[in-house]
Scaffold this motif. Structure first.
Motif, PDB file in Angstrom:
ATOM      1  N   PHE A  59       1.087  -1.100   0.011  1.00 56.45           N
ATOM      2  CA  PHE A  59       0.042   0.065  -0.161  1.00 56.45           C
ATOM      3  C   PHE A  59       0.804   1.294  -0.073  1.00 56.45           C
ATOM      4  O   PHE A  59       1.840   1.299   0.894  1.00 56.45           O
ATOM      5  CB  PHE A  59      -1.031  -0.010   1.208  1.00 56.45           C
ATOM      6  N   VAL A  60       0.821   2.116  -1.101  1.00 62.84           N
ATOM      7  CA  VAL A  60       1.660   3.194  -1.294  1.00 62.84           C
ATOM      8  C   VAL A  60       0.846   4.396  -0.617  1.00 62.84           C
ATOM      9  O   VAL A  60      -0.265   4.842  -1.004  1.00 62.84           O
ATOM     10  CB  VAL A  60       1.881   3.636  -2.621  1.00 62.84           C
ATOM     11  N   GLU A  61       1.408   4.802   0.849  1.00 62.40           N
ATOM     12  CA  GLU A  61       0.746   5.793   1.585  1.00 62.40           C
ATOM     13  C   GLU A  61       0.890   7.317   0.781  1.00 62.40           C
ATOM     14  O   GLU A  61       1.798   7.346   0.099  1.00 62.40           O
ATOM     15  CB  GLU A  61       1.427   6.007   2.862  1.00 62.40           C
ATOM     16  N   LEU A 120      -2.675   0.505  -4.132  1.00 62.55           N
ATOM     17  CA  LEU A 120      -2.646  -0.889  -3.670  1.00 62.55           C
ATOM     18  C   LEU A 120      -1.883  -1.703  -4.700  1.00 62.55           C
ATOM     19  O   LEU A 120      -2.401  -1.688  -5.798  1.00 62.55           O
ATOM     20  CB  LEU A 120      -3.940  -1.527  -3.230  1.00 62.55           C
ATOM     21  N   MET A 121      -1.217  -2.441  -4.616  1.00 64.56           N
ATOM     22  CA  MET A 121      -0.683  -3.312  -5.459  1.00 64.56           C
ATOM     23  C   MET A 121      -0.184  -4.743  -4.827  1.00 64.56           C
ATOM     24  O   MET A 121      -0.018  -4.928  -3.741  1.00 64.56           O
ATOM     25  CB  MET A 121       1.116  -2.794  -5.949  1.00 64.56           C
ATOM     26  N   ARG A 137       6.087   4.391   1.207  1.00 62.56           N
ATOM     27  CA  ARG A 137       5.977   5.794   0.937  1.00 62.56           C
ATOM     28  C   ARG A 137       7.158   6.076   0.148  1.00 62.56           C
ATOM     29  O   ARG A 137       8.303   5.527   0.173  1.00 62.56           O
ATOM     30  CB  ARG A 137       5.936   6.660   2.332  1.00 62.56           C
ATOM     31  N   ARG A 138       7.003   7.045  -0.803  1.00 59.35           N
ATOM     32  CA  ARG A 138       8.083   7.487  -1.504  1.00 59.35           C
ATOM     33  C   ARG A 138       9.276   8.108  -0.710  1.00 59.35           C
ATOM     34  O   ARG A 138       9.035   8.562   0.158  1.00 59.35           O
ATOM     35  CB  ARG A 138       7.384   8.443  -2.767  1.00 59.35           C
ATOM     36  N   LYS A 139      10.478   7.806  -1.254  1.00 59.18           N
ATOM     37  CA  LYS A 139      11.581   8.243  -0.472  1.00 59.18           C
ATOM     38  C   LYS A 139      11.572   9.558  -0.759  1.00 59.18           C
ATOM     39  O   LYS A 139      11.518  10.323  -1.769  1.00 59.18           O
ATOM     40  CB  LYS A 139      12.782   7.726  -1.053  1.00 59.18           C
TER      41      LYS A 139
END
Length: 166
Positions: free
Chosen positions: A123-125, A130-131, A162-164
């Motif tokens: 899950f990409v906050e 969702l992947m 989360r993205r860096k």
């Protein structure tokens, strides 16, 4: 005043042309909508026009993760006359019938997965995306003994990302 751009999602032909209500002669072997009607009947759901339309939007694009709001927006773009309540009801009926898998990722939002096999998720906050985790990605072992009279149905692992920051 700027005109809002709208994207139209095309259903293959008018739903009524496929005999959704009554006319079984229009059903053809290999026709995606006929297959969807049969799939609904097999799980005990009456293939209504709304279920067929929402099912086409859900299952016609392969495996995907979707919220009720996302499906409602797609239905509006496809000019499918449904309310948000009908979308919620249909998603829950499809889930109870085993056609979808519901995932509680965030307290405020439920996702529905068209891939009902056992698998886990990223899950990409921030993106609310969702992947699926690749099959060999996670091994779950040493589960606790369930309380007496209970059995483990499935284990859902959601890995939050989360993205860096640069």
């Amino acid at each position: 005043m700027a005109e809002e751009a709208t994207e139209t999602i095309a259903l293959p032909q008018p739903i009524a042309a496929f005999g959704v209500h009554g006319d079984r002669s229009a059903a053809r072997k290999g026709c995606p909508l006929s297959n969807l009607r049969d799939r609904l009947r097999r799980v005990g759901l009456r293939p209504t026009r709304q279920r067929i339309s929402l099912g086409w939007l859900l299952f016609g694009k392969g495996d995907r993760h979707i919220t009720a709001e996302m499906l409602y927006d797609e239905a509006m773009r496809a000019r499918v006359p449904v309310s948000l309540a009908t979308v919620y009801n249909t998603l829950h009926q499809f889930t109870e019938a085993g056609l979808l898998r519901q995932l509680a990722v965030d307290g405020a939002k439920a996702y529905f997965d068209t891939n009902i096999t056992d698998h886990h998720h990223f899950f990409v906050e921030g993106d609310e995306a969702l992947m699926d985790v690749p099959d060999a990605g996670i091994s779950v072992s040493d589960l606790p003994e369930p309380p007496e009279g209970m059995e483990i149905v499935r284990v859902d692992v959601v890995v939050r990302l989360r993205r860096k920051r640069s």
